[in-house]
Design a protein around this motif. Structure first.
Motif, mmCIF file in Angstrom:
data_model
loop_
_atom_site.group_PDB
_atom_site.id
_atom_site.type_symbol
_atom_site.label_atom_id
_atom_site.label_comp_id
_atom_site.label_asym_id
_atom_site.label_seq_id
_atom_site.Cartn_x
_atom_site.Cartn_y
_atom_site.Cartn_z
ATOM 1 N N LEU A 29 0.807 -1.219 0.000
ATOM 2 C CA LEU A 29 0.000 0.000 0.000
ATOM 3 C C LEU A 29 0.843 1.274 0.000
ATOM 4 O O LEU A 29 0.333 2.343 -0.301
ATOM 5 C CB LEU A 29 -0.931 -0.002 1.215
ATOM 6 N N ASP A 30 2.126 1.157 0.347
ATOM 7 C CA ASP A 30 3.003 2.325 0.389
ATOM 8 C C ASP A 30 3.745 2.565 -0.915
ATOM 9 O O ASP A 30 4.445 3.559 -1.047
ATOM 10 C CB ASP A 30 4.028 2.177 1.512
ATOM 11 N N GLN A 31 3.607 1.693 -1.873
ATOM 12 C CA GLN A 31 4.359 1.804 -3.117
ATOM 13 C C GLN A 31 3.963 3.062 -3.883
ATOM 14 O O GLN A 31 2.791 3.342 -4.075
ATOM 15 C CB GLN A 31 4.114 0.578 -3.983
ATOM 16 N N GLY A 32 4.958 3.827 -4.287
ATOM 17 C CA GLY A 32 4.726 5.026 -5.083
ATOM 18 C C GLY A 32 4.419 6.275 -4.277
ATOM 19 O O GLY A 32 4.270 7.343 -4.847
ATOM 20 N N LYS A 33 4.322 6.184 -2.970
ATOM 21 C CA LYS A 33 4.042 7.364 -2.152
ATOM 22 C C LYS A 33 5.329 8.133 -1.890
ATOM 23 O O LYS A 33 6.383 7.531 -1.682
ATOM 24 C CB LYS A 33 3.428 6.966 -0.809
ATOM 25 N N PRO A 34 5.253 9.456 -1.861
ATOM 26 C CA PRO A 34 6.453 10.230 -1.516
ATOM 27 C C PRO A 34 6.797 10.047 -0.035
ATOM 28 O O PRO A 34 5.944 9.708 0.787
ATOM 29 C CB PRO A 34 6.051 11.676 -1.825
ATOM 30 N N ALA A 35 8.065 10.284 0.278
ATOM 31 C CA ALA A 35 8.549 10.060 1.642
ATOM 32 C C ALA A 35 7.846 10.954 2.653
ATOM 33 O O ALA A 35 7.617 10.541 3.793
ATOM 34 C CB ALA A 35 10.051 10.277 1.694
ATOM 35 N N THR A 36 7.482 12.167 2.265
ATOM 36 C CA THR A 36 6.793 13.056 3.199
ATOM 37 C C THR A 36 5.437 12.476 3.600
ATOM 38 O O THR A 36 5.040 12.561 4.756
ATOM 39 C CB THR A 36 6.597 14.450 2.577
ATOM 40 N N LYS A 37 4.751 11.859 2.650
ATOM 41 C CA LYS A 37 3.456 11.248 2.959
ATOM 42 C C LYS A 37 3.641 9.988 3.803
ATOM 43 O O LYS A 37 2.851 9.720 4.713
ATOM 44 C CB LYS A 37 2.708 10.924 1.676
ATOM 45 N N LEU A 38 4.694 9.223 3.522
ATOM 46 C CA LEU A 38 4.988 8.043 4.336
ATOM 47 C C LEU A 38 5.246 8.447 5.783
ATOM 48 O O LEU A 38 4.774 7.804 6.711
ATOM 49 C CB LEU A 38 6.201 7.293 3.784
ATOM 50 N N PHE A 39 6.006 9.542 5.970
ATOM 51 C CA PHE A 39 6.270 10.023 7.324
ATOM 52 C C PHE A 39 4.979 10.464 7.996
ATOM 53 O O PHE A 39 4.726 10.139 9.156
ATOM 54 C CB PHE A 39 7.271 11.190 7.304
ATOM 55 N N ALA A 40 4.150 11.192 7.263
ATOM 56 C CA ALA A 40 2.897 11.687 7.832
ATOM 57 C C ALA A 40 1.972 10.543 8.241
ATOM 58 O O ALA A 40 1.291 10.635 9.263
ATOM 59 C CB ALA A 40 2.195 12.598 6.832
ATOM 60 N N GLU A 41 1.959 9.461 7.473
ATOM 61 C CA GLU A 41 1.050 8.359 7.770
ATOM 62 C C GLU A 41 1.575 7.405 8.833
ATOM 63 O O GLU A 41 0.800 6.811 9.562
ATOM 64 C CB GLU A 41 0.745 7.581 6.490
#
Length: 118
Positions: A29-41
């Motif tokens: 589900l995290d594939q293709g997400k930017p790192a800032t969004k990964l950190f936020a989530e």
């Protein structure tokens, strides 16, 4: 071989194929997400900002820790590691300075007011 044993064997094979034939495929589900969004989530619920999270840590150990505990795959762990290190090392892209107005520019050019005598 008797017909009863053959039918039982065929039934066992049919059950194995039916139960093992539909293998579930996992989805990242995290594939293709930017790192800032990964950190936020995944991190922002406990950490207010990404500053200081990578400070004093080796790149590989931070990556392995994030991969084991916080990310769903190696690519998202690598993206988070790179993002956290870029924040702490100052490699961020600097924002463009705002254009100065005439009044703000004149304050910068004017010498400070003299100190009043006592």
């Amino acid at each position: 071989m008797s017909p009863i044993k053959a039918r039982c064997g065929l039934l066992v094979v049919a059950l194995i194929v039916a139960l093992g034939g539909s293998v579930a495929v996992a989805q990242n589900l995290d594939q293709g997400k930017p790192a800032t969004k990964l950190f936020a989530e995944s991190c922002a619920s406990c950490h207010r900002s990404p500053r200081g999270l990578a400070k004093g840590r080796f790149h590989l150990t931070l990556y392995l820790f994030l991969q084991k505990h916080y990310s769903s795959g190696s690519s998202s762990a690598w993206a988070l590691t790179s993002y956290l290190e870029s924040i702490d090392s100052g490699k961020r892209v600097a924002a463009k300075p705002a254009a100065k107005t005439g009044a703000a520019r004149s304050r910068l050019l004017r010498p400070p007011a003299p100190v009043p005598a006592r």
